[in-house]
Design an enzyme around this catalytic site. Structure first.
Site, mmCIF file in Angstrom:
data_model
loop_
_atom_site.group_PDB
_atom_site.id
_atom_site.type_symbol
_atom_site.label_atom_id
_atom_site.label_comp_id
_atom_site.label_asym_id
_atom_site.label_seq_id
_atom_site.Cartn_x
_atom_site.Cartn_y
_atom_site.Cartn_z
ATOM 1 N N HIS A 409 0.828 -1.208 0.000
ATOM 2 C CA HIS A 409 0.000 0.000 0.000
ATOM 3 C C HIS A 409 0.864 1.260 0.000
ATOM 4 O O HIS A 409 0.349 2.375 -0.042
ATOM 5 C CB HIS A 409 -0.901 -0.032 1.248
ATOM 6 C CG HIS A 409 -1.984 0.988 1.262
ATOM 7 N ND1 HIS A 409 -1.986 2.051 2.141
ATOM 8 C CD2 HIS A 409 -3.109 1.121 0.530
ATOM 9 C CE1 HIS A 409 -3.063 2.789 1.950
ATOM 10 N NE2 HIS A 409 -3.762 2.251 0.973
ATOM 11 N N TYR A 442 -8.600 14.503 -3.866
ATOM 12 C CA TYR A 442 -8.098 13.944 -2.609
ATOM 13 C C TYR A 442 -7.027 14.887 -2.064
ATOM 14 O O TYR A 442 -6.128 15.291 -2.805
ATOM 15 C CB TYR A 442 -7.438 12.583 -2.835
ATOM 16 C CG TYR A 442 -8.356 11.397 -2.994
ATOM 17 C CD1 TYR A 442 -9.640 11.528 -3.504
ATOM 18 C CD2 TYR A 442 -7.929 10.120 -2.649
ATOM 19 C CE1 TYR A 442 -10.470 10.435 -3.666
ATOM 20 C CE2 TYR A 442 -8.750 9.009 -2.810
ATOM 21 C CZ TYR A 442 -10.022 9.170 -3.320
ATOM 22 O OH TYR A 442 -10.824 8.086 -3.476
#
Length: 665
Positions: A409, A442
């Site tokens: 991730h 974002y």
């Protein structure tokens, strides 16, 4: 500790979705944005049913009660607020309303010209053995009676994936907005001319979205995932969402016929899949947010490269307030720089038309060694990632994948140059995905650095990720001194940093902790924060989503304050600030404090060493801690408590203006 000192993660997530719903109810928000927040709420809830409901056996009734309350509020917002406000501007959204005569001709024309060719129906009889109700597909159950008085039912598939869901029809200076399923319902007499129509009711089935990849699939994870994606939408049903008013005997016959007996029956509104409201047909310039054009993040002299700039000074991009150009330029320069020999990148969620990936393919064609770790198990982005992995491989990029049990991730990239026989490193470390699309909404932070010791550690991490056996215990652990890497030193380092604040507080020295996360669940770290609170450490948390820590509880967390910010941009960056008796340490990174991030992923957090950049992050966080417009406090009862104060401070707007002025310096 007893479980009573932690919020349940699923109820906490529902609390976050409730906060999204609160935005839709704000009268001062542009009407199109309020409708979009309704869309986000609906999309979130769909994912909750697809992902969490199948594994949530702890207390289904508690979650259902919370969802029912929110759904009732959802309907009230539309009926009592959104519809009247639209009508005041001569926009008539026909939500639970009959089609008026002045647009009947236009509705019929739409049906015959655009809709009819996509209409398919199935007779509900004999168990429908050959029919499968698709995941998240809209259906209309039509109850019919023939001339002999015999009843039957037809199931119409609403073609919302092929057509618009909402149609705008202009008439005499006004605008009427009609649902696709209402256009179909209005013309049912054409579809069934020999029957009396007794009723038509909307229906939606939600299915489990989990993918099952086992160790046996490790040799060819791409093939295994592709096979799983083919059947993802055929998982077991978790929810049947039905329109009120359908006779129970008809509803239960449909449930039996479609083999949905084990799914939760949920009475919704007339309309389902309201995530489609994201494409509500209103002019964004008139009815949406005023524009905040992204400011230039990096000013580069005409006679220098971005790499020259980074070698001179660390850069920090703060998207979407600042544009993404420097990230794209980083990869473009790397693909063409004659000194670059190697490029290493992790990709988690890739843009549909990724210029970053195209730059990497160009680099490989230019003879550079390019190694990309593609995380195929990024939920709901698997197919897109597989597509790009195949294209990169064809272009000469070396593709590696994470192991079955270990997601990667981290959001990092490393460029290796050879200058007069000496290795030189440039790196990119981020809190969010290398994705130019999500970078527009974002909020994330991207560090561009030439800090050689830190980047040598990053090279060691890529060496580890390149191994077939990605178990940290497979060989001698990497000695990370700058980077915090999950599976190696991240968990222990954060515990030690909290412990240092505890020791400082006990000695009467300056001690505080400020952390911004998407989600907070992992109990060892939560317990350590509780311990720090008890020692007198002042702790400020900004948690967007799941928060299992209970703040402000007597005898447990009196010194912990938690707030949540929801605004026009999705808060996404992770920030960790430790006072350290005036010698402040700041880390940014990819890691939430969730069990999955700590124990089953490779995550990377990285320090900020540049004093100017540290001050900037401090200012950004200070503004978010002062927000009294878009922030709410999370109470010890898991409530979203609105904040009142003067002067009004809306942190995202203030940060935008801060970065405008920062750019001019």
């Amino acid at each position: 500790m007893k479980s009573a000192v932690y919020f349940n993660r699923d109820l906490s997530w529902l609390s976050f979705n409730e906060r999204v719903l609160m935005e839709a109810a704000k009268p001062n928000l542009p009407i199109l944005e309020r409708i979009r927040f309704l869309s986000i709420y609906s999309s979130n809830l769909d994912e909750f049913y697809r992902v969490r409901m199948p594994v949530m056996m702890w207390d289904y009734e508690a979650a259902k009660m919370k969802i029912d309350q929110q759904q009732q509020r959802y309907g009230e917002i539309i009926g009592a607020q959104i519809l009247p406000e639209l009508e005041a501007q001569k926009i008539y959204w026909l939500y639970n309303k009959p089609i008026p005569s002045m647009i009947s001709e236009a509705v019929t024309a739409l049906f015959f010209n655009e809709v009819l060719t996509y209409i398919h129906s199935e007779c509900i009889a004999d168990g429908l053995l050959d029919f499968f109700a698709e995941n998240n597909r809209l259906y209309q159950v039509v109850i019919l009676r023939n001339h002999a008085g015999e009843e039957r039912m037809e199931l119409i598939s609403i073609p919302s994936e092929d057509l618009l869901r909402l149609y705008a029809i202009p008439v005499n200076g006004a605008q009427y907005i009609v649902f696709l399923e209402d256009i179909i319902k209005y013309n049912l007499a054409y579809l069934f001319p020999n029957d009396q129509i007794q009723g038509a009711y909307n229906l939606k089935i939600t299915r489990n979205a989990a993918l099952k990849i086992g160790q046996d699939d490790a040799e060819d994870i791409t093939l295994a995932l592709e096979k799983q994606l083919e059947v993802r939408d055929y998982g077991f049903a978790t929810r049947v969402l039905f329109e009120p008013g359908i006779p129970l005997r008809n509803l239960y016959y449909v449930i039996y016929a479609l083999k949905l007996q084990k799914a939760a029956l949920v009475q919704g509104g007339t309309y389902h899949n309201l995530k489609d409201l994201s494409a509500f047909p209103l002019d964004e310039k008139v009815f949406g947010y005023p524009k905040w054009p992204a400011v230039t993040g990096v000013k580069i002299a005409e006679n220098e490269s971005l790499f020259d700039h980074i070698l001179r000074k660390d850069l920090l991009l703060n998207v979407p307030y600042q544009n993404y150009d420097a990230v794209l330029r980083f990869f473009n320069e790397a693909s063409n720089d004659i000194h670059v020999t190697e490029i290493y990148v992790t990709l988690y969620r890739v843009a549909r038309n990724s210029r970053i990936v195209n730059a990497l393919m160009t680099a490989a064609k230019n003879g550079k060694k390019v190694l990309v770790l593609v995380e195929l198990k990024a939920r709901f982005d698997e197919a897109n990632n597989i597509k790009w992995a195949k294209q990169m491989k064809s272009a000469g990029v070396k593709i590696i994948y994470s192991s079955i049990d270990l997601k990667v991730h981290a959001k990092v990239a490393l460029v290796k140059r050879s200058i007069n026989g000496e290795n030189q490193y440039l790196g990119l470390l981020a809190t969010g995905n290398l994705n130019e699309s999500t970078a527009k909404f974002y909020t994330d932070h991207i560090l561009l650095t030439a800090h050689q010791p830190m980047l040598q550690e990053l090279e060691s991490l890529f060496s580890f990720l390149s191994r077939k056996d990605k178990s940290p215990a497979a060989e001698e652990p990497i000695d990370f001194k700058h980077l915090l890497v999950a599976q190696f030193n991240l968990h222990d380092t954060f515990l030690n940093l909290i412990q240092r604040e505890i020791e400082h507080a006990k000695q009467g020295l300056e001690a505080s902790i400020t952390i911004k996360l998407n989600n907070l669940e992992e109990q060892v770290l939560i317990n350590k924060l509780y311990e720090a609170s008890g020692a007198g450490v002042k702790i400020q948390l900004i948690i967007r989503g799941i928060c299992c820590l209970v703040p402000g509880k007597q005898g447990l967390s009196e010194n912990i304050h938690v707030r949540r910010i929801v605004d026009r941009f999705l808060e996404h960056g992770r920030i960790f600030i430790f006072a350290n008796n005036g010698q402040q340490e700041i880390y940014l990174g990819s890691a939430d404090w969730m069990n999955r991030n700590i124990y089953s992923r490779i995550e990377v957090c990285f320090p900020l060493y540049d004093l100017d950049l540290k001050r900037l992050i401090e200012e950004i966080i200070t503004l978010q801690l002062q927000d009294n417009v878009q922030a709410v406090n999370i109470t010890d009862q898991l409530q979203n408590e609105e904040i009142n104060g003067s002067p009004a401070i809306r942190s995202q707007e203030a940060i935008y203006h801060l970065l405008q002025s920062f750019n001019k310096e």
